[in-house]
Structures are given as structure tokens and as C-alpha cells.
Scaffold this active site. Structure first.
Site, PDB file in Angstrom:
ATOM      1  N   GLY A  46       0.781  -1.244   0.000  1.00 27.67           N
ATOM      2  CA  GLY A  46       0.000   0.000   0.000  1.00 27.67           C
ATOM      3  C   GLY A  46       0.804   1.280   0.000  1.00 27.67           C
ATOM      4  O   GLY A  46       0.292   2.327   0.397  1.00 27.67           O
TER       5      GLY A  46
ATOM      6  N   GLU B 137       7.104   6.159  -8.924  1.00 28.89           N
ATOM      7  CA  GLU B 137       5.685   5.772  -8.929  1.00 28.89           C
ATOM      8  C   GLU B 137       4.877   6.741  -8.067  1.00 28.89           C
ATOM      9  O   GLU B 137       3.827   7.232  -8.460  1.00 28.89           O
ATOM     10  CB  GLU B 137       5.496   4.352  -8.372  1.00 28.89           C
TER      11      GLU B 137
ATOM     12  N   HIS C 240       2.112   0.742 -12.853  1.00 28.06           N
ATOM     13  CA  HIS C 240       2.895  -0.482 -13.097  1.00 28.06           C
ATOM     14  C   HIS C 240       4.374  -0.115 -13.133  1.00 28.06           C
ATOM     15  O   HIS C 240       4.752   0.876 -13.768  1.00 28.06           O
ATOM     16  CB  HIS C 240       2.459  -1.125 -14.418  1.00 28.06           C
TER      17      HIS C 240
HETATM   18  C1  GAR Z   1       3.935  -1.269  -7.084  1.00 26.70           C
HETATM   19  O1  GAR Z   1       5.274  -1.331  -7.512  1.00 26.70           O
HETATM   20  C2  GAR Z   1       2.987  -1.254  -8.267  1.00 26.70           C
HETATM   21  O2  GAR Z   1       3.484  -0.516  -9.347  1.00 26.70           O
HETATM   22  C3  GAR Z   1       2.898  -2.721  -8.604  1.00 26.70           C
HETATM   23  O3  GAR Z   1       2.802  -3.352  -7.356  1.00 26.70           O
HETATM   24  C4  GAR Z   1       3.524  -2.581  -6.387  1.00 26.70           C
HETATM   25  C5  GAR Z   1       2.605  -2.312  -5.223  1.00 26.70           C
HETATM   26  O4  GAR Z   1       3.295  -1.632  -4.208  1.00 26.70           O
HETATM   27  N1  GAR Z   1       1.767  -3.017  -9.440  1.00 26.70           N
HETATM   28  C6  GAR Z   1       1.794  -3.908 -10.424  1.00 26.70           C
HETATM   29  O5  GAR Z   1       2.738  -4.619 -10.654  1.00 26.70           O
HETATM   30  C7  GAR Z   1       0.506  -3.999 -11.236  1.00 26.70           C
HETATM   31  N2  GAR Z   1       0.687  -4.808 -12.393  1.00 26.70           N
HETATM   32  P1  GAR Z   1       2.496  -0.835  -3.101  1.00 26.70           P
HETATM   33  O6  GAR Z   1       1.467  -1.824  -2.518  1.00 26.70           O
HETATM   34  O7  GAR Z   1       3.531  -0.466  -2.092  1.00 26.70           O
HETATM   35  O8  GAR Z   1       1.842   0.342  -3.756  1.00 26.70           O
END
Ligand code: GAR
Length: 210
Positions: free
Chosen positions: A14, A176, A111
Site C-alpha cells: 500500500g 511511482e 505499473h
Molecule cells: C507497485 O510497484 C505497483 O506498481 C505494482 O505493485 C507494487 C505495489 O506496491 N503493481 C503492479 O505490478 C501492477 N501490475 P504498493 O502496494 O507499495 O503500492
């Protein structure tokens, strides 16, 4: 001014949710509030983080449910909160066509690669294994395919010789957090138009809605 309501869907840590919540709190997305956070995973740390911030955070377990039946439950929660924009933030499920149709150009995903390169799982490792010299991250509108849909923003992160998936992932994650806020703001302020697959962004803040 009535605020636009964001619904966040996540499956894990999250940190992107936290970054969005911090941006909303700091007024970097002045037109928005996060109305609900939903997870398909019981133990997703993101849910606890949302509760700690006083946000309505619910787990809807997906076990034993067909995709469509599950998505109906999620849609019902989003509708109950009158959500305007859905932000996928590490939500590791494909959305059903019905879900996508319920929020046309109103679902964003982040992503950790420069799409269309390296969709799917472990994109940081995929980039290293491929020998790419640059990777990064992408915020895009969601369609029915995995990690596809028109691209709103991207950020480039150079790959270093000493990189591991974890080291590269940390540098990408910082980008991100930055571009997700910017993309949400652009979309909520209507500072874009879509031509085919191209999202044309008007970078001037306060520009007229399209
Ligand atoms: C992030 O790096 C996001 O970009 C990726 O999962 C991670 C979640 O981190 N999403 C994907 O790979 C979607 N295909 P977070 O829970 O700390 O935000």
C-alpha cells in the site's frame, strides 16, 4: 467545491495508496478525497494503513468466487461510496469487462515498468534479465487486458550495473509515488483528451476541462 471521490484497490503493502493519501492531505490533489480502500487480501498491510488514517477500508475476500461475482461485490462498495475514480495501487487481479465498463476511463493503474515492456509479474526482474538500460513506471487507464490501456504518464529510471530487482524497484517506487499523484490530478481536473491510444495531456494547471 464538491470533492471527487477516489476508491483505491490494493492487494499488499500500500505504499502507492499512502503516497496518494499524503498528496490529498497536503493539497497536492486539491479536488479529491479518498473515500474507500478495498483489498482482496485479508492481511494486506495497506488496509491497516488506511484504517490508521481514518479511511473506510474493507477486505472483500475473493476466494471461491468467479471473477464476475467478485467484481460485483467490489463495484457495489464503490457505488455505495459514489466513487468517481478508481485507482489500482498494487491490485493484483484482472478486472472483468463489466467492471471496466462501469468506470469508462475512470480506472487508473500504476505499473513498475515502461509499458508495453515487461507487463505482468516481477517487471523489475524482467527488465534486468532482459538487459534493459532503462526502466521506469507507467500510469495508464485500465482496459480488459493486463497492464494495457492508454498511457497517462511515465517516468524513466536508468538501470545501473550493480542493480538487483530490489534496488531498481526502490528507485522506481519513488517515481511511482510522484507520477501517480500527478496523473490522478490530471485526470480529476480533466486536463487531457484521448485520441486512439494516445492520452494528450495539457500540463497547464487550471486549464479548461475537455
Ligand atoms: C507497485 O510497484 C505497483 O506498481 C505494482 O505493485 C507494487 C505495489 O506496491 N503493481 C503492479 O505490478 C501492477 N501490475 P504498493 O502496494 O507499495 O503500492
Amino acid at each position: 467545491m464538491t470533492k471527487k471521490r477516489i476508491g483505491v484497490l490494493l492487494s499488499g503493502r500500500g505504499s502507492n495508496f499512502e503516497a496518494l493519501a499524503a498528496s490529498v492531505a497536503a493539497g497536492r490533489i486539491p479536488t479529491a478525497e479518498i473515500s474507500i480502500v478495498l483489498s482482496n487480501r485479508e492481511n494486506a498491510p495497506g488496509i491497516e494503513k488506511a484504517r490508521a488514517l481514518g479511511i473506510d477500508a474493507r477486505v472483500i475476500p475473493s476466494k471461491g468466487l468467479e471473477r464476475e461475482a467478485y467484481d460485483k461485490l467490489v463495484l457495489a462498495a464503490l457505488r455505495e461510496k459514489e466513487v468517481d475514480l478508481v485507482c489500482l495501487a498494487g491490485y493484483m487481479r484482472l478486472l472483468s469487462p463489466q467492471f471496466v465498463a462501469a468506470f469508462p476511463h475512470r480506472i487508473l493503474n500504476i505499473h513498475p515498468s515502461l509499458l508495453p515492456a515487461f507487463p505482468g509479474l516481477e517487471p523489475q526482474r524482467q527488465a534486468l534479465d532482459h538487459g534493459a538500460k532503462f526502466s521506469g513506471c507507467t500510469v495508464h487507464f485500465v482496459d480488459e487486458s493486463l497492464d494495457a490501456g492508454p498511457i497517462v504518464l511515465q517516468a524513466v529510471v536508468p538501470i545501473e550495473d550493480r542493480d538487483t530487482p530490489e534496488l531498481l524497484g526502490e528507485r522506481i517506487l519513488r517515481e511511482e509515488h510522484r507520477i501517480y499523484t500527478e496523473a490522478v490530478r490530471i485526470v480529476l481536473e480533466g486536463r487531457y483528451c484521448i485520441e486512439g491510444r494516445r492520452v494528450l495531456v495539457n500540463l497547464e494547471r487550471g486549464a479548461a476541462k475537455n
